[in-house]
Every structure is written in structure tokens, then in C-alpha cells.
Design a protein around this motif. Structure first.
Motif, short mmCIF file in Angstrom:
data_model
loop_
_atom_site.label_atom_id
_atom_site.label_comp_id
_atom_site.label_asym_id
_atom_site.label_seq_id
_atom_site.Cartn_x
_atom_site.Cartn_y
_atom_site.Cartn_z
N LYS A 9 -0.37 -13.12 6.54
CA LYS A 9 0.76 -12.45 6.36
C LYS A 9 0.40 -10.99 6.02
N GLU A 61 -1.72 -15.18 13.45
CA GLU A 61 -2.48 -16.47 13.53
C GLU A 61 -3.70 -16.22 14.02
N LYS A 68 3.69 -12.05 10.53
CA LYS A 68 2.70 -13.06 10.29
C LYS A 68 2.05 -13.12 11.36
N THR A 106 -2.94 -22.41 6.08
CA THR A 106 -4.33 -22.73 6.90
C THR A 106 -4.04 -24.09 7.76
N ILE A 140 -3.01 -18.63 9.33
CA ILE A 140 -1.89 -17.69 9.50
C ILE A 140 -1.80 -16.59 8.38
N THR A 172 -7.43 -22.63 12.64
CA THR A 172 -6.60 -21.25 12.54
C THR A 172 -6.10 -20.89 11.08
#
Length: 134
Positions: A85, A93, A91, A77, A83, A81
């Protein structure tokens, strides 16, 4: 003299009817405003506060669903934003505001169900003590 008293009574009746008509005009508007507040504005504010709490509480490992319907696990984190998976090597964002929901692995018992369960256990415990005392 009777003519003057007649005019005074007519004047006071006219002001009373003006006040009554004013109240009969204002009361429905006030009722509509109250209905809008309790059925539209207040629930929307509650939901917005819950969403803000959920977004603020995001942490690594949470399973999330985005607004676009993408399911994934939060891998890190940032301030604005997150990220996510979505696959072993993928991954993405996202903006924090793009997170629609945080999924729980196991369904949590609702507070009411917990309370009912606790009450039934305490009631059965009270029945056992009554039979043991006899």
C-alpha cells in the motif's frame, strides 16, 4: 663409475627443481583463490542469505522499500508476491524479490552497543557494592 653417479645426481637434482618450479607456480594461484573466496565470494553469500531471510519474514504491516525506490506498507502477502500500500487508495503488487529493504520504525540498538551498555552497568554495580561493603 663416477660418470654414472654424476648422472644419477643430475637426474635427482632435475626432478627436485621440477617439483620446486611446480610449487612456485601453484602457490600464487592458490593464494589468489583464497583471497577471492574471503573477500568476494563469502561476503556475497552472507548478504544473499540475509536478503532471503528478510524476504521470507515479510508480514502485513512491514514498511518496505522496493528496488525501484517505492516506499510503502505491506498490506498482504502471497506465495511469490507482496501487495504494498503506497497511498490511501493505491496498492501495488510486487514480486517478493523486488523488495530491497524492510524499514524499522525505531532504530534498533546494535548488539555491540547493548553489550557495552550492559558491561558498564555491571561495572558500576560492582563499584557500588565495593563502597557499600567498606
Amino acid at each position: 663409475m663416477s660418470f654414472i653417479s654424476f648422472l644419477q645426481q643430475a637426474g635427482s637434482a632435475a626432478s627436485a627443481s621440477t617439483t620446486a618450479s611446480f610449487l612456485s607456480t601453484i602457490v600464487p594461484f592458490l593464494l589468489i583463490i583464497l583471497i577471492f573466496y574471503f573477500f568476494l565470494i563469502r561476503p556475497q553469500n552472507k548478504k544473499q542469505k540475509e536478503t532471503e531471510k528478510m524476504i521470507a519474514a515479510l508480514k502485513k504491516g512491514d514498511k518496505v522499500v522496493t528496488i525501484g525506490g517505492i516506499h510503502g506498507v505491506v498490506s498482504s502477502t502471497k506465495e511469490k508476491t507482496v501487495i504494498v500500500k503506497v497511498d490511501d487508495n493505491a496498492k501495488l503488487e510486487f514480486s517478493r524479490s523486488a523488495i530491497a529493504a524492510v524499514e524499522n520504525d525505531k532504530p534498533a540498538e546494535s548488539d555491540k552497543a547493548k553489550k557495552d551498555k550492559k558491561d558498564s552497568e555491571s561495572a558500576s554495580g560492582a563499584d557500588k557494592t565495593e563502597t557499600e561493603s567498606k
